[in-house]
Design an enzyme around this catalytic site. Structure first.
Site, PDB file in Angstrom:
ATOM      1  N   THR A 650       1.284  33.498  -9.001  1.00 52.90           N
ATOM      2  CA  THR A 650      -0.027  34.586 -10.283  1.00 52.90           C
ATOM      3  C   THR A 650       0.440  35.960  -9.198  1.00 52.90           C
ATOM      4  OG1 THR A 650      -1.297  33.908  -8.033  1.00 52.90           O
ATOM      5  CG2 THR A 650      -1.142  32.740 -10.151  1.00 52.90           C
ATOM      6  N   GLU A 721      -3.870  45.659  -9.702  1.00 53.50           N
ATOM      7  CA  GLU A 721      -3.108  47.599  -9.214  1.00 53.50           C
ATOM      8  C   GLU A 721      -1.880  48.220  -8.985  1.00 53.50           C
ATOM      9  OE1 GLU A 721      -7.542  48.944 -11.050  1.00 53.50           O
ATOM     10  OE2 GLU A 721      -8.199  47.274  -9.179  1.00 53.50           O
TER      11      GLU A 721
END
Lengths: 754, 330
Positions: A650, A721
């Protein structure tokens, strides 16, 4: 089963539900006998509503009610601006009066028995305005500016030394202006809200990154006890920051449901999403960078101006990061806000770093050219053990390791540094690189973990999986700490009735939630261990030495008791633990803020005692057509050091998605604004361009090992991010290498290079 | 969307009867019509679904008489047709480079050539001024965002660009349009299908009310094998042309016997660049000749700020397309 689950790459535990359609996103929730809402939004950016002609709309069969300021004034109370201790993404109260603050402001909500009737009536509602010439942004006569330090309590512009004197004295320097555009998130799941009242309790289904915040915010707006409000958002079809704060629509739908006495479902349109939620505002930045002849930085000046709305001082202030990126003895920064007649901006993936690191990393590349120095070598000469503003030591800093690994894999040594030196037919080839950084945020969090006698664990916390894999990594953390296989762990998220967890923002979720879940699991282990040492095979052992591994409670020498026996020794039935995790160094009131739905993340690079961040190096190859100047990116590679990786699968997806977003951010994305009217023009996803598959043919992600127990007990750094921070500059730097043209304004489009 | 009457026609006469001459729209792939109805831009009172006509109007026939394409042939089918790809590559490419795979599977040729402009001031009814939507109301684009607007064929009443690709290929190859209408069948040059905006930008075509496109013809043109469709766009796929060029070349060694050129993304209607063709006739196709042709094509260009770059990009696109066609083996 491996002894450790953290660091493994299981497939997503919610993956099957998602691909089969079983996963129920908030927009999918079916409620009995709903009324349908359709919004009418303003056609002007500034002025007043002079008339609303409802007759034709009300005549449409099935129309139930039309909410406007005429029947709503005074209904919705002030929930406060989120950045000033409140909840709302903006301070304008919905349907409060006749004033228009920005294009696309909600001016009416039509309610009908069907979506089609509501929409038709909305088309037939006539709203007349008295328009005033608005300020669209930069260059608008009536825009006003104020320093961020004045607009926002607590804002400090980082500085150290005397940057202007050092810049004047330095032998090699560059000075340039950079510009970044307006961008909108455009998550595939629209900004829907469904509300129903069950007795005195309000239930809201809304895709959200902060269910606890919505609960408390709506309770404030409607004068309810927060316990009377439940917000559910079990899956989120894309968010990227746009669903992090309370927007106007939620209270309106809740009030409509109360007035009509039936559930109400709102599905706004794609173009309405541009103005009823938030966005990344455009910036203009000025950078001065100077070095001695060896490339040692002497001075950095970074000044940025950001657009915000007329009433709200939203800011991203990425100078907090750029000031600390490299070892530089003299730094001066300043952030200024420009108020225009626009909706209030908000979080968008890496809000501060994306615009400001574009400017810094472009400037570093420009300085490398001026120094005739390899841009990686320039960064090496200015790598640091401490951030330069306060002298806080980095908890770990993998930047140069990322450059080394990335450069090797990319083939950087084969790059001819001369611009326009690499070519294939009509295509000019350029290679560029840039640094990426994302501060390691963490927040107070709570969780409940229940272990049942059949060896199943249930984890409950009001955290969110916005498509990142949170369900899976949280399950991995619990499985590891309880010594269970992953399939024995259930995770419940996205429900404000669960123990509160922070906003899914700032890439904090994995660190905050895995640490609190580990703590709750630790409590369960301790209780089992205390009982086990009383009798049975582990009698007399030190309870602290016993571990839960592979379905048993085990001592260091291998002596063990199976989990069912250990369970029955400790409890008659289930064992439940409720944990609160207050990260080291965070003030105690952070926990109270969490319970009241306020946003209070800590960590990062400016607070201390450590400067904490994940790092990376990004490399791109661009091809620019020698005649028609289209820029294409045949390959991009990112090498990242982001602490302990809970799930490489992930994590890789997050970083890959970030790199692809970075391609779009550099080359495609821009919300075009009609300057005279202050209106968004390309407000659809056919003309608001993002990369398609063909724009990202080869995307490579390298995850470097990094152990950093300074950041938090599990050593986790957020990385959601991290991927899209460096890409803008890496592409702009590669375009310079390909063409000899320096693009300082994003996106880089054909006309930038003709 | 507003209420409308839905009819489904399984024969051309029935379709014509159903449509009458009032506020009707034919529905085929629906990729333009339904979008614009949902946006409240198009408000047909009657929608006549002609998809049952596909068995008769969906053919692709290539032979000595040239090419005939049924109006209900899907874009994807024509783009993938082996004969079209070999003998008329400019047609296959113009279709393959348009829209997305999903849209090409839905959209038909007849609908494609009638695709409405992407001018955002036309597509958003909250702008009061749009001469195309509300005749006489003005043009919001003139002082608005114009990056994708036209630089050729504009008027003071409308600068909206024609968005399609296939039309340029048909135009370059002297294609024809077959029509059926209340007054019977007729055939017109494709070049006569679209109008210039002038002072009536709401009138986009020369179709009579209720008239139905049934097919397209392309005359036999052996050297059409040396043809290309070059589409310059902001991303690699699924984007409208910033500039495009359809080019076919008849070469005699290095010399141009005849050139066919149509331009997209830059004009208010499918745009035949006859001035550029004339410049090239009889010339050796080298850089200087290509540049002269490109200059001629954009001599009358008028820009509006954001699209100031378009004449330059249009010229470069044409030059690149000419050389790309030149390199092809015919």
């Amino acid at each position: 089963m491996p002894d450790t689950m953290i660091g493994q790459s299981p497939i997503r535990i919610d993956g099957r539900a998602k691909v089969t359609g079983a996963a129920r996103y908030p927009s999918d929730v079916v409620v009995p006998n709903p009324a349908w809402a359709f919004l009418v939004t303003s056609a002007i950016a500034l002025g007043r509503i002079t008339a609303i002609e409802e007759a034709e709309a009300r005549a449409v069969p099935g129309v139930l009610e039309i909410l406007t300021h005429r029947n709503m004034r005074g209904t919705v109370r002030d929930a406060g601006f989120f950045a000033a201790g409140g909840y709302a993404a903006e301070t304008i109260r919905p349907l409060e009066d006749d004033r228009i603050w920005h294009d696309g402001q909600i001016v009416a909500m039509v309610l009908a028995d069907s979506f089609e009737a509501a929409r038709e009536a909305a088309f037939r509602l006539r709203v007349d305005y008295a328009a005033v010439t608005p300020a669209a942004g930069f260059g608008s006569a009536s825009a006003t500016t104020e320093p961020a330090a004045k607009a926002r309590q607590g804002h400090e512009d980082p500085q150290v030394g005397d940057a202007d004197a050092a810049f004047a004295a330095a032998p090699v320097k560059i000075e340039a202006d950079y510009a970044t555009p307006t961008q909108h998130h455009n998550p595939i799941e629209l900004f829907t809200t469904t509300a129903l009242w069950e007795g005195g309790k309000l239930v809201i289904h809304e895709p959200s990154q902060y269910v606890t915040g919505i609960r408390h915010g709506v309770a404030t707006q409607l004068g309810l006890d927060p316990q009377q409000v439940r917000v559910e958002s079990h899956y989120v079809g894309g968010a990227f920051g746009s669903k992090g704060s309370l927007t106007q629509r939620t209270a309106l739908v809740a009030i409509a449901a109360r007035r009509l006495g039936r559930p109400v479902k709102l599905v706004p349109t794609r173009d309405q999403g541009f103005t009823i939620a938030t966005y990344r505002a455009e910036t203009r930045q000025h950078v001065k960078l100077a070095a001695d002849r060896d490339g040692k930085l002497q001075a950095l000046v970074h000044e940025g101006t950001e657009v915000t709305s007329r009433p709200d001082p939203y800011k991203v202030a990425g100078t907090q990061t750029t000031a600390r990126m490299y070892d530089c003895p003299n730094v001066r920064t300043k952030v200024t806000l420009l108020h225009a007649d626009r909706n209030t901006p908000g979080f968008m993936r890496s809000p501060p770093e994306v615009p400001y690191m574009f400017a810094l990393e472009s400037a570093v590349d420009e300085l490398a050219v001026a120094l005739k120095l390899d841009p990686i070598e320039l960064r090496r000469r200015n790598d640091s053990k401490k951030e330069p503003i306060k002298g806080l030591p980095w908890s770990s800093r993998g930047l140069m390791r990322c450059y080394e690994a990335g450069a090797e894999a990319f083939g950087w040594s084969r790059r001819n540094p001369e611009p326009r030196s690499m070519r294939e037919g009509d295509w000019l080839i350029g290679w560029g690189c840039a640094s990426t950084i994302y501060p390691t945020h963490i927040g107070a969090a709570t969780a409940r973990v229940t272990l049942t006698p059949d060896g199943q664990a249930r984890v409950q916390t009001a955290a969110h999986d916005i498509g990142t894999g949170a369900y899976t990594v949280i399950a991995q953390a619990a499985a590891e700490m309880l010594g269970l296989p992953l399939e024995k762990v259930q995770v419940a998220l996205g429900d404000s009735d669960l123990p509160p967890a922070p906003v899914a923002g700032g890439s904090n979720t994995t660190a905050s939630v895995c640490n609190v879940v580990a703590e709750a699991c630790g409590q369960i282990r301790a209780r089992l261990a205390r009982a086990a040492v009383e009798d049975g095979p582990l009698k007399g052992r030190d309870p602290a030495s016993l571990k839960l591994v592979s379905g048993e409670l085990r001592a260091a020498d291998g002596t063990a008791e199976a989990l069912p026996e250990a369970m029955s020794r400790a409890a008659n039935g289930a064992i439940e633990a409720y944990a609160e995790y207050l990260p080291q160094g965070m003030p105690k009131e952070s926990m109270r803020k969490l319970y009241s739905g306020k946003q209070a993340l800590g960590g990062g690079i400016a607070e201390g005692p450590l400067a904490m961040a994940a790092f990376g190096a990004e490399f791109v190859e661009v091809r620019v057509h020698a005649r028609t100047a289209e820029v294409r990116v045949p390959r991009v590679l990112g090498a990242f050091a982001a602490g302990r990786i809970v799930n490489p699968r992930t994590a890789r997806s997050q970083l890959m998605g970030g790199l692809i977003w970075g391609i779009g951010s550099a080359l495609h994305e821009e919300t075009e604004i009609d300057h005279g009217r202050a209106r968004y023009v390309n407000d659809n996803i056919l003309e608001y361009l993002i990369p398609v598959n063909a724009d990202a043919p080869k995307v490579e992600v390298m995850l470097l090992e990094e152990t950093d127990t300074g950041v938090n007990p599990l050593g986790i750094k957020g990385l959601g991010e991290l991927g899209n921070v460096g890409t803008n500059a890496a592409i702009a730097n590669a375009v310079f290498h390909a063409t000899g043209r320096r693009a300082r304004e994003l996106p880089i489009r054909i006309e930038s290079l003709l | 969307m507003r209420p409308f009457t839905y009819d489904r026609a399984d024969a051309v006469p029935a379709a014509l009867r159903a449509a009458g001459s009032g506020a009707s729209s034919y529905l085929a792939g629906g990729t333009t019509l339904l979008d614009l109805m949902k946006l409240d831009v198009m408000r047909p009172e009657r929608v006549v679904d002609i998809t049952p006509l596909a068995s008769r109007l969906g053919g692709i026939e290539a032979g000595p008489q040239g090419l005939r394409l049924g109006a209900l042939a899907h874009m994807s089918a024509v783009a993938d047709d082996a004969m079209v790809r070999r003998d008329y590559p400019v047609i296959a490419e113009s279709l393959a480079l348009a829209a997305s795979g999903q849209l090409r599977n839905m959209a038909t040729l007849g609908g494609n050539v009638l695709q409405r402009t992407r001018c955002n001031y036309f597509r958003d009814v909250s702008y009061a001024a749009c001469n195309k939507r509300r005749p006489g109301s003005g043009c919001s684009a003139l002082d608005g965002v114009t990056r994708l607007h036209a630089v050729l064929g504009t008027s003071e009443h409308c600068i909206a660009s024609y968005p399609g690709d296939f039309a340029q290929a048909l135009l370059a190859l002297d294609g024809t349009v077959e029509l059926e209408g209340p007054q019977g069948p007729r055939r017109i040059p494709f070049a006569e299908l679209h109008r210039l905006p002038g002072d009536t930008p709401h009138l986009e075509t020369t179709l009579a009310p209720g008239e139905l496109i049934t097919g397209f013809g392309v005359p036999p043109l052996p050297w059409a094998r040396r043809s290309v469709y070059l589409k310059v766009r902001d991303r690699e796929s699924y984007a409208f042309a910033v500039a495009s060029a359809a080019v076919a070349l008849d070469l005699d060694g290095g010399r141009v016997r005849e050139a066919r050129i149509a331009l997209g993304g830059v004009a208010t209607r499918p745009w035949r660049a006859r001035e550029a063709e004339a410049v090239l006739a009889g010339q050796v196709l080298d850089e200087a000749a290509a540049q002269r042709a490109a200059e001629a094509a954009f001599r009358d260009a008028r820009t509006h700020g954001d699209n100031d770059f378009k004449p330059e990009l249009g010229r470069r696109t044409l030059v690149r397309a000419l050389f790309q066609a030149q390199r092809l083996g015919a």
